[in-house]
Design an enzyme around this catalytic site. Sequence first.
Site, PDB file in Angstrom:
ATOM      1  N   CYS A 181     -19.051 -30.797   5.460  1.00 60.46           N
ATOM      2  CA  CYS A 181     -18.309 -31.772   6.267  1.00 60.46           C
ATOM      3  C   CYS A 181     -16.923 -31.255   6.632  1.00 60.46           C
ATOM      4  CB  CYS A 181     -18.261 -33.127   5.558  1.00 60.46           C
ATOM      5  SG  CYS A 181     -17.821 -34.505   6.672  1.00 60.46           S
ATOM      6  N   HIS A 195     -24.085 -34.332   4.346  1.00 64.92           N
ATOM      7  CA  HIS A 195     -23.720 -34.346   2.929  1.00 64.92           C
ATOM      8  C   HIS A 195     -24.960 -34.219   2.035  1.00 64.92           C
ATOM      9  CE1 HIS A 195     -19.385 -35.460   3.100  1.00 64.92           C
ATOM     10  NE2 HIS A 195     -19.733 -35.945   4.285  1.00 64.92           N
ATOM     11  N   GLU A 230     -25.011 -33.218  -0.932  1.00 66.46           N
ATOM     12  CA  GLU A 230     -24.652 -33.604  -2.295  1.00 66.46           C
ATOM     13  C   GLU A 230     -24.820 -35.107  -2.514  1.00 66.46           C
ATOM     14  OE1 GLU A 230     -20.901 -34.793  -0.220  1.00 66.46           O
ATOM     15  OE2 GLU A 230     -22.511 -33.336   0.088  1.00 66.46           O
TER      16      GLU A 230
END
Length: 245
Positions: A116, A221, A223
């Site tokens: 990001c 994202h 994660e």
Amino acid sequence: MTNSKKIFGVVANFFQNSSELFAKENLTYTMQGNIDSVVAAGALPLLIPIGIPADVNQYLSKIDALLLPGGQDVSPDLYGEAPSDLLGATSTKRDTFENALIQGAISRDIPILAICRGAQLVNVYFGGSLYQDESMIKRSVNIEHDQTKIPVQNDQPSHLVQLKDPTLIQMFESSEIQVNSLHHQAIKKLGKGLTITAKAKDGVIEGFNDSKHHIAAYQWHPEMMFRSDKAMLKIFTKFISDFLE
């Protein structure tokens, strides 16, 4: 003796807190997903607080890879534009420190995984530029890249991405995947030496790499997504197997 785990330096963020929850103390922190994904991939996270460029080499001497996570908007000063009224919060101190980390990691041949904001900053480091807000993008297909406006939970996908890199296509067993999206800035001009690996259908660059400098970058994202889609952990495990083993 067992092999020691590789260490990811995770750049922390700074939060000026006004909440009674922490007695109005300021915080140095990272999102839990940054920790969980590194651990789940078999590595160890080590937080690097935002500091001064003079300390960068000492930090880098402790790590095997660098994770540049999400956060504030990248300052348009770095790519020669005046701030727009649509620009979000920026941090000159963080921009300066992370740029020094990027430069130091490249000189030490330390791989970089950028997510990001991290991807946007790496792009700017290599001479690229950004749209300060997605409303500035001329496109025939309209995609909302900040899914908090829809709203969709952080670990759930909100739009499709077309994969351009054979390695990613093989990894996900598809040329098209669904991703989450939590950004309002986007890459405009791609930085020198960078190769696009993924794009949204509205033309927004969603991934790029730099094999020369061992950099992999993603606008979405993983994660967060790996909480509901375990395939997203492959981004971390493949990064480790490609650059750290």
